[in-house]
Design a protein around this motif. Structure first.
Motif, PDB file in Angstrom:
ATOM      1  N   GLY A  32       0.800  -1.208   0.000  1.00  0.00           N
ATOM      2  CA  GLY A  32       0.000   0.000   0.000  1.00  0.00           C
ATOM      3  C   GLY A  32       0.839   1.267   0.000  1.00  0.00           C
ATOM      4  O   GLY A  32       2.070   1.223  -0.084  1.00  0.00           O
ATOM      5  N   SER A  33       0.143   2.399   0.097  1.00  0.00           N
ATOM      6  CA  SER A  33       0.795   3.709   0.042  1.00  0.00           C
ATOM      7  C   SER A  33       0.315   4.610   1.169  1.00  0.00           C
ATOM      8  O   SER A  33      -0.807   4.468   1.664  1.00  0.00           O
ATOM      9  N   LEU A  34       1.189   5.514   1.548  1.00  0.00           N
ATOM     10  CA  LEU A  34       0.858   6.579   2.482  1.00  0.00           C
ATOM     11  C   LEU A  34       1.597   7.833   2.048  1.00  0.00           C
ATOM     12  O   LEU A  34       2.680   7.736   1.448  1.00  0.00           O
ATOM     13  N   LEU A  93       4.805  -0.161   0.115  1.00  0.00           N
ATOM     14  CA  LEU A  93       5.294  -0.265   1.491  1.00  0.00           C
ATOM     15  C   LEU A  93       5.512  -1.715   1.900  1.00  0.00           C
ATOM     16  O   LEU A  93       4.777  -2.621   1.473  1.00  0.00           O
ATOM     17  N   LYS A  94       6.536  -1.892   2.727  1.00  0.00           N
ATOM     18  CA  LYS A  94       6.911  -3.209   3.217  1.00  0.00           C
ATOM     19  C   LYS A  94       6.825  -3.219   4.746  1.00  0.00           C
ATOM     20  O   LYS A  94       6.955  -2.169   5.376  1.00  0.00           O
ATOM     21  N   PRO A  95       6.662  -4.390   5.341  1.00  0.00           N
ATOM     22  CA  PRO A  95       6.626  -4.449   6.804  1.00  0.00           C
ATOM     23  C   PRO A  95       7.868  -3.824   7.444  1.00  0.00           C
ATOM     24  O   PRO A  95       7.771  -3.223   8.523  1.00  0.00           O
ATOM     25  N   GLU A  96       9.006  -3.918   6.789  1.00  0.00           N
ATOM     26  CA  GLU A  96      10.234  -3.349   7.343  1.00  0.00           C
ATOM     27  C   GLU A  96      10.257  -1.824   7.292  1.00  0.00           C
ATOM     28  O   GLU A  96      11.182  -1.202   7.836  1.00  0.00           O
ATOM     29  N   ASP A  97       9.272  -1.214   6.665  1.00  0.00           N
ATOM     30  CA  ASP A  97       9.150   0.243   6.699  1.00  0.00           C
ATOM     31  C   ASP A  97       8.450   0.721   7.976  1.00  0.00           C
ATOM     32  O   ASP A  97       8.362   1.932   8.220  1.00  0.00           O
ATOM     33  N   THR A  98       7.957  -0.206   8.763  1.00  0.00           N
ATOM     34  CA  THR A  98       7.290   0.150  10.012  1.00  0.00           C
ATOM     35  C   THR A  98       8.245   0.878  10.943  1.00  0.00           C
ATOM     36  O   THR A  98       9.335   0.380  11.253  1.00  0.00           O
ATOM     37  N   ALA A  99       7.849   2.067  11.367  1.00  0.00           N
ATOM     38  CA  ALA A  99       8.697   2.904  12.213  1.00  0.00           C
ATOM     39  C   ALA A  99       7.949   4.185  12.562  1.00  0.00           C
ATOM     40  O   ALA A  99       6.889   4.460  11.995  1.00  0.00           O
ATOM     41  N   VAL A 100       8.534   4.930  13.468  1.00  0.00           N
ATOM     42  CA  VAL A 100       8.099   6.304  13.679  1.00  0.00           C
ATOM     43  C   VAL A 100       8.903   7.176  12.728  1.00  0.00           C
ATOM     44  O   VAL A 100      10.136   7.094  12.692  1.00  0.00           O
ATOM     45  N   TYR A 101       8.206   7.969  11.953  1.00  0.00           N
ATOM     46  CA  TYR A 101       8.847   8.821  10.957  1.00  0.00           C
ATOM     47  C   TYR A 101       8.899  10.256  11.490  1.00  0.00           C
ATOM     48  O   TYR A 101       7.886  10.804  11.946  1.00  0.00           O
ATOM     49  N   TYR A 102      10.090  10.839  11.394  1.00  0.00           N
ATOM     50  CA  TYR A 102      10.323  12.183  11.903  1.00  0.00           C
ATOM     51  C   TYR A 102      10.715  13.125  10.774  1.00  0.00           C
ATOM     52  O   TYR A 102      11.539  12.786   9.922  1.00  0.00           O
ATOM     53  N   CYS A 103      10.161  14.295  10.809  1.00  0.00           N
ATOM     54  CA  CYS A 103      10.565  15.365   9.909  1.00  0.00           C
ATOM     55  C   CYS A 103      11.714  16.132  10.566  1.00  0.00           C
ATOM     56  O   CYS A 103      11.762  16.265  11.796  1.00  0.00           O
ATOM     57  N   ALA A 104      12.630  16.632   9.737  1.00  0.00           N
ATOM     58  CA  ALA A 104      13.789  17.340  10.268  1.00  0.00           C
ATOM     59  C   ALA A 104      14.136  18.513   9.375  1.00  0.00           C
ATOM     60  O   ALA A 104      13.936  18.460   8.160  1.00  0.00           O
ATOM     61  N   ALA A 105      14.693  19.552   9.986  1.00  0.00           N
ATOM     62  CA  ALA A 105      15.167  20.715   9.245  1.00  0.00           C
ATOM     63  C   ALA A 105      16.619  20.970   9.607  1.00  0.00           C
ATOM     64  O   ALA A 105      17.015  20.809  10.764  1.00  0.00           O
ATOM     65  N   SER A 106      17.385  21.361   8.606  1.00  0.00           N
ATOM     66  CA  SER A 106      18.814  21.541   8.817  1.00  0.00           C
ATOM     67  C   SER A 106      19.328  22.662   7.932  1.00  0.00           C
ATOM     68  O   SER A 106      18.807  22.893   6.850  1.00  0.00           O
ATOM     69  N   SER A 107      20.399  23.294   8.379  1.00  0.00           N
ATOM     70  CA  SER A 107      21.021  24.338   7.571  1.00  0.00           C
ATOM     71  C   SER A 107      22.039  23.741   6.604  1.00  0.00           C
ATOM     72  O   SER A 107      22.644  24.480   5.821  1.00  0.00           O
TER      73      SER A 107
END
Length: 120
Positions: free
Chosen positions: A16-18, A86-100
């Motif tokens: 599937g997709s997200l 998507l695969k089961p191994e994509d299971t995780a908490v996903y974090y957005c990040a900003a950097s210079s």
């Protein structure tokens, strides 16, 4: 200060997709490269993808190349991560990040994370 808020996580079957979104507020978002990281239970946080302010350059972890696409809309102060096949191994908490800096090696701001669960 840049405040990042992720959304779009959830439970999806394998294949599937997200689409994850990261909305930014505060200091000028356009000054920062942005990216996505993820952390699975018992594992270290890892880089998934990154994009420059102009969207001229992107990078992806080998594990997601060809399946994930990062994009950003500076007018909306939002970064997206389209996740397909998507695969089961994509299971995780996903974090957005900003950097210079780009590629992102030192994160200036983190979001609170959004859970992605892929069932087999």
């Amino acid at each position: 200060q840049v405040h990042l808020v992720e959304s779009g996580g959830g439970l999806v079957q394998a294949g599937g997709s997200l689409r994850l979104s990261c909305a930014a507020s505060g200091r000028t978002f356009s000054n920062y490269a942005t990216g996505w990281f993820r952390q699975a239970p018992g594992k270290e946080r890892e880089s998934v993808s990154g994009i420059t302010y102009t969207s001229a350059s992107t990078y992806y972890a080998d594990s997601v190349k060809g399946r994930f696409t990062i994009s950003r809309d500076n007018a909306k102060n939002t970064v997206y991560l389209q996740m397909n096949s998507l695969k089961p191994e994509d299971t995780a908490v996903y974090y957005c990040a900003a950097s210079s800096m780009f590629p992102i090696k030192r994160v200036a701001y983190w979001g609170q994370g959004t859970q992605v669960t892929v069932s087999s």
